[in-house]
Scaffold this active site. Structure first.
Site, PDB file in Angstrom:
ATOM      1  N   GLU A   1       4.077 100.191  30.163  1.00  9.87           N
ATOM      2  CA  GLU A   1       4.685 100.503  28.869  1.00  9.87           C
ATOM      3  C   GLU A   1       3.935 101.575  28.086  1.00  9.87           C
ATOM      4  OE1 GLU A   1       7.401  99.696  27.594  1.00  9.87           O
ATOM      5  OE2 GLU A   1       8.107  97.842  28.510  1.00  9.87           O
TER       6      GLU A   1
ATOM      7  N   SER B   1       3.077  33.559  21.080  1.00 13.07           N
ATOM      8  CA  SER B   1       1.796  32.864  21.276  1.00 13.07           C
ATOM      9  C   SER B   1       0.588  33.794  21.309  1.00 13.07           C
ATOM     10  CB  SER B   1       1.846  32.073  22.592  1.00 13.07           C
ATOM     11  OG  SER B   1       2.795  31.043  22.535  1.00 13.07           O
TER      12      SER B   1
END
Length: 673
Positions: free
Chosen positions: A81, A340
């Protein structure tokens, strides 16, 4: 367009006299906002992604700087680029002249003259590329950016904003979506794909246009090879890469907890939790596997914590978010009946108060406490037995007796010391709290059991690294160890490893909740199964469903259990015969003890008797009045005595039965000659 590019190139290469005006023009540039909204991220303790969110417009835009991406990709990007990126001042006159010459010669645009900085300017302002006014603005912004930012900061903006197809922006969003990984290590093929995509992000999407994507990738590879960014072998291998570039789902681990974290700190872009992503993944997979063969409406929650630090390691609020809405309920935070599971704390408090010892004998027989007459889960009673055995069998009557002795309010206070937030119906606790008659969350229970595991000191569970709290003493070291020693002697579920894991199961009234909570020397894990709406689930028991999941969770957490600690030196470890007299037997001071099951002691079962006008019979235990039956017919009713005389019976076999006031019966068969 060609004329514009030539004029701009001449302007930029103008003499010193023009530069003063150009400098002022650049310095007066109003830059677009440089701060960009980014996807909120929630990470685990190692920095791995747990969850990522889109920005307001639905785009995935994840932060990633130069130091977060593969250097090979950056080299390929600048090679393709903007080869003079590190030397120009934002605009590359040579590139503009080259592009102008190529366009004039071919009669069409062959290559662009935009630098990476100009592309960043375009992305920041979302401006077009084809109009000369837009190009001039990009050049001006690019020149200004170069004066105010470093090259690395400009690259950071490109890495964040480059369009990558669909709703993906930035390199990191692309690598996670297309490659399923972070951008730290990329292959040349992957790097080239990322370089090619922003030029035409929709036409080159590898998940929708693989041929066009591969062609564009190969052009990038050719240029990278030409300018020495890669070797010929790397280029050849990259062009032959046929990896399926399909979009991967972004990480969405621990959805309930990550949503909670984001709501807790909505303006924090990156949050780090105490979770381990790999463990979280394992627990979520276990939750799905555990509920797959069960009802579609059955949900599950799993919570894993380090009891020595209070750090939450994994948190599963449901098996999946689903479509029925119930999966969205975080069941680690839902208030439910614990069944329990409070019994270990009850026994530990009794040990601390000198009311009992694991070897103390305690009655398991019908009792009433001011009209409250609890029953065991199976309806049976075991008579007198050691406290340790009563806890292992999860008997109700011994637990209620001890709760009555220590005081229900003291049990609630101990839960609060452990960091739990018990919800008591009516606000005043009664003896029913011993059997689950209150509301707790799975987080509450895991924190309580973490205190048992941590020598009686509970640490606040936390998912934020900066939220650690101080420990609170709940039980003495000796009592906590005794509880762990008793619970570790429980038989593991079928197929589970026989390692020493201290654990307890529970089932709430009506089979609405199935629980299993356990710990070893390092971790504590809690499991809940049920329906979020509280609908009963017949046949659901903590021991049958939740306990196997608990042991499997430990197996997935680590290859071996960590050993439970040795007893502290102050622990009283003696047999029942050596206990002090007050500790040898526990007797409730308030309970009304009902007689045991009636026992028909005469005549004995199978007796052969001579025919007679009357037959004396005798019953032991049971509660009067009694009803006597012969061959199914009532003969004597309302009898309070334990010895009566029945009318003579016929020859042959006869069935005799006695029924006490509580409906319990005894039966024998005799033969009359």
């Amino acid at each position: 367009m060609t004329r514009v590019l030539v004029l701009l190139a001449l302007l930029l290469w103008g003499g010193a006299a023009a530069r003063d005006g150009l400098d002022g023009w650049i310095d007066q540039t109003v830059l677009p906002p440089l701060g960009q909204d980014t996807s909120a991220e929630v990470r685990d303790r190692n920095g791995d992604l747990l969850r990522v969110y889109t920005v307001a417009d639905g785009r995935w835009r994840l932060r990633a700087g130069v130091g977060d991406v593969d250097p090979g990709y950056l080299k390929m990007l600048t090679t393709y680029e903007d080869r003079r990126f590190y030397s120009h001042s934002g605009v590359d006159p040579r590139a503009i002249l080259r592009a102008t010459w190529q366009s004039a010669k071919a009669g069409r645009v062959i290559s662009g003259g935009s630098t990476l900085t100009m592309q960043v300017a375009r992305l920041l302002e979302d401006s077009g590329t084809g109009q000369w006014a837009g190009k001039l603005r990009q050049m001006r912004v690019a020149l200004a950016l170069e004066r105010r930012l470093s090259k690395a900061e400009i690259l950071d903006l490109y890495l964040l904003l480059a369009p990558m197809g669909g709703n993906l922006e930035g390199v990191r969003a692309a690598t996670l979506s297309y490659f399923g990984k972070e951008p730290r290590r990329l292959t040349p093929a992957e790097s080239a794909m990322l370089v090619a995509l922003p030029q035409s992000p929709e036409a080159r999407r590898p998940d929708r246009a693989p041929a066009a994507a591969a062609e564009a990738r190969n052009r990038v590879l050719d240029r990278a090879l030409r300018y020495g960014a890669i070797t010929e072998g790397e280029a050849r291998a990259a062009k032959s890469d046929t990896a399926p570039y399909q979009r991967h789902a972004f990480p969405a681990l621990a959805p309930h907890l990550t949503d909670h974290a984001r709501a807790f700190a909505p303006d924090t872009p990156v949050q780090t939790l105490t979770l381990y992503a790999q463990v979280q993944h394992q627990m979520e997979a276990l939750a799905r596997a555990a509920t797959r063969p069960l009802s579609d409406r059955l949900s599950i929650a799993i919570l894993v914590a380090d009891h020595a630090s209070g750090e939450i390691v994994a948190s599963v609020g449901s098996a999946g978010l689903g479509e029925d809405g119930q999966g969205f309920v975080d069941m680690t935070r839902a208030v439910r009946s614990p069944g329990s599971t409070l019994k270990p704390l009850i026994y530990g408090l009794a040990f601390d108060q000198g009311l009992a010892h694991p070897e103390t004998l305690i009655d398991d027989r019908p009792m009433a406490f001011d009209g409250y007459a609890p029953q065991n889960f199976d309806g049976e009673f075991r008579g007198e037995l050691p406290v340790a055995e009563a806890l292992r069998l999860s008997l109700n009557l011994p637990a209620v007796q001890l709760t009555d002795a220590i005081g229900p309010q003291n049990l609630i206070a101990a839960l609060r010391r452990a960091g739990a937030d018990p919800q008591v119906p009516g606000g005043k606790p009664g003896l029913a709290v011993a059997l689950g008659g209150l509301g707790l969350t799975l987080t509450d229970l895991v924190q309580m059991y973490g205190g048992l595991a941590n020598g009686g000191q509970a640490l606040p569970l936390h998912w934020r690294a900066d939220a650690a709290g101080d420990p609170t003493r709940v039980l003495s070291r000796a009592s906590a160890w005794q509880i762990g020693h008793v619970l570790s002697a429980l038989t593991p579920p079928p197929g589970a490893p026989a390692n020493k894991l201290a654990y307890k199961t529970g089932t709430s009234y009506g089979h609405r909740d199935a629980w299993a909570v356990g710990y070893d020397g390092r971790h504590v894990i809690g499991v809940w199964l049920g329906r979020p709406d509280g609908t009963p689930v017949p046949g659901v028991f903590g021991g049958d469903l939740a306990a196997p999941v608990l042991f499997e969770a430990f197996a997935r957490l680590k290859p071996q259990f960590d050993a439970l600690p040795p007893p502290p030196p102050e622990t009283l470890m003696i047999g029942a015969s050596s206990l002090p007299e007050p500790l040898r037997r526990f007797r409730s001071r308030r309970a009304e003890v009902a007689p045991d099951q009636p026992n028909l002691v005469f005549p004995p079962d199978g007796a052969v008797l001579a025919v007679a006008d009357t037959l004396p019979v005798k019953v032991r235990d049971g509660r009067p009045p009694f009803t006597w039956l012969a061959n199914g017919q009532p003969i004597v009713t309302g009898e309070r005595g334990r010895e009566v005389t029945l009318p003579g019976l016929g020859r042959g076999f006869n069935d005799l039965a006695v029924i006490d006031a509580m409906g319990r019966s005894a039966r024998v068969t005799i033969q009359v000659e």
